[in-house]
Design a protein around this motif. Sequence first.
Motif, PDB file in Angstrom:
ATOM      1  N   ALA A   1       0.835  -1.202   0.000  1.00 38.20           N
ATOM      2  CA  ALA A   1       0.000   0.000   0.000  1.00 38.20           C
ATOM      3  C   ALA A   1       0.868   1.250   0.000  1.00 38.20           C
ATOM      4  CB  ALA A   1      -0.916  -0.006   1.218  1.00 38.20           C
ATOM      5  N   GLY A   2       0.460   2.216  -0.816  1.00 38.45           N
ATOM      6  CA  GLY A   2       1.192   3.475  -0.882  1.00 38.45           C
ATOM      7  C   GLY A   2       2.260   3.515  -1.949  1.00 38.45           C
ATOM      8  N   PHE A   3       2.455   2.403  -2.661  1.00 39.21           N
ATOM      9  CA  PHE A   3       3.512   2.322  -3.662  1.00 39.21           C
ATOM     10  C   PHE A   3       2.959   1.859  -5.009  1.00 39.21           C
ATOM     11  CE2 PHE A   3       5.891   1.850   0.302  1.00 39.21           C
ATOM     12  CZ  PHE A   3       6.973   2.686   0.090  1.00 39.21           C
ATOM     13  N   ALA A   4       3.684   2.204  -6.064  1.00 41.10           N
ATOM     14  CA  ALA A   4       3.422   1.694  -7.409  1.00 41.10           C
ATOM     15  C   ALA A   4       4.709   1.083  -7.937  1.00 41.10           C
ATOM     16  CB  ALA A   4       2.957   2.815  -8.333  1.00 41.10           C
ATOM     17  N   PRO A   5       4.638  -0.026  -8.698  1.00 42.25           N
ATOM     18  CA  PRO A   5       5.856  -0.619  -9.253  1.00 42.25           C
ATOM     19  C   PRO A   5       6.521   0.328 -10.234  1.00 42.25           C
ATOM     20  CG  PRO A   5       3.892  -1.638 -10.192  1.00 42.25           C
ATOM     21  CD  PRO A   5       3.418  -0.749  -9.101  1.00 42.25           C
ATOM     22  N   ASP A   6       7.858   0.366 -10.180  1.00 42.19           N
ATOM     23  CA  ASP A   6       8.608   1.271 -11.047  1.00 42.19           C
ATOM     24  C   ASP A   6       9.771   0.531 -11.719  1.00 42.19           C
ATOM     25  OD1 ASP A   6       8.695   4.226 -11.757  1.00 42.19           O
ATOM     26  OD2 ASP A   6      10.776   3.874 -11.215  1.00 42.19           O
ATOM     27  N   GLY A   7       9.618  -0.777 -11.884  1.00 39.84           N
ATOM     28  CA  GLY A   7      10.636  -1.551 -12.582  1.00 39.84           C
ATOM     29  C   GLY A   7      11.389  -2.500 -11.668  1.00 39.84           C
ATOM     30  N   GLU A   8      11.896  -3.534 -12.286  1.00 36.19           N
ATOM     31  CA  GLU A   8      12.673  -4.541 -11.566  1.00 36.19           C
ATOM     32  C   GLU A   8      13.808  -5.011 -12.456  1.00 36.19           C
ATOM     33  OE1 GLU A   8      10.621  -7.696  -9.240  1.00 36.19           O
ATOM     34  OE2 GLU A   8      11.767  -9.098 -10.488  1.00 36.19           O
ATOM     35  N   SER A   9      14.967  -5.233 -11.886  1.00 36.19           N
ATOM     36  CA  SER A   9      16.113  -5.727 -12.639  1.00 36.19           C
ATOM     37  C   SER A   9      16.812  -6.807 -11.828  1.00 36.19           C
ATOM     38  CB  SER A   9      17.085  -4.588 -12.976  1.00 36.19           C
ATOM     39  OG  SER A   9      17.542  -3.954 -11.802  1.00 36.19           O
ATOM     40  N   ARG A  10      17.622  -7.578 -12.522  1.00 35.12           N
ATOM     41  CA  ARG A  10      18.380  -8.634 -11.857  1.00 35.12           C
ATOM     42  C   ARG A  10      19.860  -8.346 -11.986  1.00 35.12           C
ATOM     43  NH1 ARG A  10      14.588 -12.992 -11.070  1.00 35.12           N
ATOM     44  NH2 ARG A  10      16.221 -14.100  -9.927  1.00 35.12           N
ATOM     45  N   VAL A  11      20.597  -8.660 -10.958  1.00 35.66           N
ATOM     46  CA  VAL A  11      22.052  -8.620 -10.976  1.00 35.66           C
ATOM     47  C   VAL A  11      22.521 -10.055 -10.787  1.00 35.66           C
ATOM     48  CG1 VAL A  11      24.148  -7.697  -9.923  1.00 35.66           C
ATOM     49  CG2 VAL A  11      22.062  -6.309  -9.988  1.00 35.66           C
ATOM     50  N   GLY A  12      23.161 -10.596 -11.818  1.00 33.86           N
ATOM     51  CA  GLY A  12      23.597 -11.981 -11.757  1.00 33.86           C
ATOM     52  C   GLY A  12      24.982 -12.144 -12.333  1.00 33.86           C
ATOM     53  N   TYR A  13      25.826 -12.877 -11.632  1.00 33.38           N
ATOM     54  CA  TYR A  13      27.187 -13.130 -12.110  1.00 33.38           C
ATOM     55  C   TYR A  13      27.782 -14.265 -11.276  1.00 33.38           C
ATOM     56  CZ  TYR A  13      28.330 -10.159  -8.077  1.00 33.38           C
ATOM     57  OH  TYR A  13      28.410  -9.612  -6.817  1.00 33.38           O
ATOM     58  N   ALA A  14      28.894 -14.793 -11.737  1.00 32.07           N
ATOM     59  CA  ALA A  14      29.614 -15.832 -11.003  1.00 32.07           C
ATOM     60  C   ALA A  14      30.845 -15.210 -10.351  1.00 32.07           C
ATOM     61  CB  ALA A  14      30.036 -16.962 -11.939  1.00 32.07           C
ATOM     62  N   VAL A  15      31.131 -15.636  -9.145  1.00 35.32           N
ATOM     63  CA  VAL A  15      32.298 -15.134  -8.427  1.00 35.32           C
ATOM     64  C   VAL A  15      33.013 -16.317  -7.771  1.00 35.32           C
ATOM     65  CG1 VAL A  15      30.962 -14.665  -6.327  1.00 35.32           C
ATOM     66  CG2 VAL A  15      33.117 -13.469  -6.718  1.00 35.32           C
ATOM     67  N   THR A  16      34.337 -16.331  -7.872  1.00 38.11           N
ATOM     68  CA  THR A  16      35.130 -17.382  -7.248  1.00 38.11           C
ATOM     69  C   THR A  16      35.743 -16.846  -5.963  1.00 38.11           C
ATOM     70  OG1 THR A  16      35.639 -18.430  -9.365  1.00 38.11           O
ATOM     71  CG2 THR A  16      37.092 -18.947  -7.505  1.00 38.11           C
ATOM     72  N   ILE A  17      35.466 -17.536  -4.887  1.00 40.88           N
ATOM     73  CA  ILE A  17      35.990 -17.142  -3.580  1.00 40.88           C
ATOM     74  C   ILE A  17      37.065 -18.140  -3.191  1.00 40.88           C
ATOM     75  CG2 ILE A  17      35.418 -16.724  -1.166  1.00 40.88           C
ATOM     76  CD1 ILE A  17      32.594 -16.079  -2.085  1.00 40.88           C
ATOM     77  N   GLY A  18      38.282 -17.659  -3.112  1.00 42.47           N
ATOM     78  CA  GLY A  18      39.406 -18.523  -2.779  1.00 42.47           C
ATOM     79  C   GLY A  18      39.848 -18.322  -1.347  1.00 42.47           C
ATOM     80  N   GLY A  19      40.057 -19.412  -0.651  1.00 46.18           N
ATOM     81  CA  GLY A  19      40.515 -19.341   0.731  1.00 46.18           C
ATOM     82  C   GLY A  19      39.409 -19.647   1.718  1.00 46.18           C
ATOM     83  N   ARG A  20      39.771 -20.302   2.779  1.00 49.08           N
ATOM     84  CA  ARG A  20      38.767 -20.677   3.778  1.00 49.08           C
ATOM     85  C   ARG A  20      38.238 -19.487   4.562  1.00 49.08           C
ATOM     86  NH1 ARG A  20      40.672 -26.557   6.273  1.00 49.08           N
ATOM     87  NH2 ARG A  20      40.927 -27.589   4.240  1.00 49.08           N
ATOM     88  N   ALA A  21      39.087 -18.485   4.771  1.00 46.13           N
ATOM     89  CA  ALA A  21      38.663 -17.336   5.575  1.00 46.13           C
ATOM     90  C   ALA A  21      37.512 -16.562   4.931  1.00 46.13           C
ATOM     91  CB  ALA A  21      39.847 -16.419   5.857  1.00 46.13           C
ATOM     92  N   PRO A  22      37.608 -16.164   3.643  1.00 45.78           N
ATOM     93  CA  PRO A  22      36.460 -15.449   3.054  1.00 45.78           C
ATOM     94  C   PRO A  22      35.214 -16.310   2.924  1.00 45.78           C
ATOM     95  CG  PRO A  22      38.180 -15.803   1.414  1.00 45.78           C
ATOM     96  CD  PRO A  22      38.769 -16.155   2.736  1.00 45.78           C
ATOM     97  N   LEU A  23      35.386 -17.610   2.721  1.00 44.43           N
ATOM     98  CA  LEU A  23      34.212 -18.487   2.683  1.00 44.43           C
ATOM     99  C   LEU A  23      33.550 -18.560   4.057  1.00 44.43           C
ATOM    100  CD1 LEU A  23      35.521 -21.369   0.392  1.00 44.43           C
ATOM    101  CD2 LEU A  23      33.556 -19.892  -0.070  1.00 44.43           C
ATOM    102  N   ALA A  24      34.370 -18.586   5.107  1.00 44.23           N
ATOM    103  CA  ALA A  24      33.818 -18.582   6.462  1.00 44.23           C
ATOM    104  C   ALA A  24      33.106 -17.259   6.746  1.00 44.23           C
ATOM    105  CB  ALA A  24      34.930 -18.819   7.483  1.00 44.23           C
TER     106      ALA A  24
END
Length: 281
Positions: free
Chosen positions: A216-239
Amino acid sequence: MIFPFPALACPLDGTPLQLHGGAWRCPSGHSFDTASQGYINLLPVQQKRSRDPGDSKEMVAARRRFLEAGFYQPIAAAVAHAALDELPADGQLACLDAGCGEGYYLRQLAAAAGTGQRLAILGLDISKWAVLAAAKQDKRMRWVVGSNANLPVPTASLDRVLCMFGFPVYPEFARVLKPGALLLQVDAGPDHLRELREIIYPSLKPERPAAAHIPAGFAPDGESRVGYAVTIGGRAPLADLLAMTPHLYRASAEGRARAAALDALTLSVDVRLTRLRRLPD
């Protein structure tokens, strides 16, 4: 130019707050101190559901490390572009990030602004640890501990509200946005972090179609997607990635152990950026 959003409201009665020395006071006499680090706590104890709500100090630190490594920079760039798209080269914009975390997306927005554009910025989060981390990193913006359920800003005072993977409270967002202003909402898409989820869960639940609900109170004004592949190396950033998501608590001990054993992982990033325009009353 970036400066702190100047108009704050008392979280107890909604009246304007004025700065007197180091404290913000309303006409009713309620007073809220500015912390030595520069942020303001506008989350009264009666509005808390726990003693220390929101993300923990450890979760905030993990999110900061992960985001500063640039893994989600394309998301930040898309949001900044959407926020600034209609702003003239010499225009002014008042923006709130409702659930700002440690301020990464607001800092990226500030970096994307043109030299003649003036941005009045307010970052709000229910976690004092997140707001503390944000305040330490950027003194140009206003940082507040508060709740999306009771935003401590005046009615119709904002041009943009960001809600990044957060908890939208649409009646409050509609209240604080000016007519014609924009709510920019980012949510996970069906393939977001699919590879990690396939490792930590025995099976994935079928994705439910996104409901075409317009608040309520809003009207749709568009929708977009952000999609990509990313490689995460190392246990610390994965944790760090696991620690900053709800999956840390939803996964079994066995699932978390499988994730902790990984040295690298290529992940799908899939998010939905929804624009909702505030309708006139």
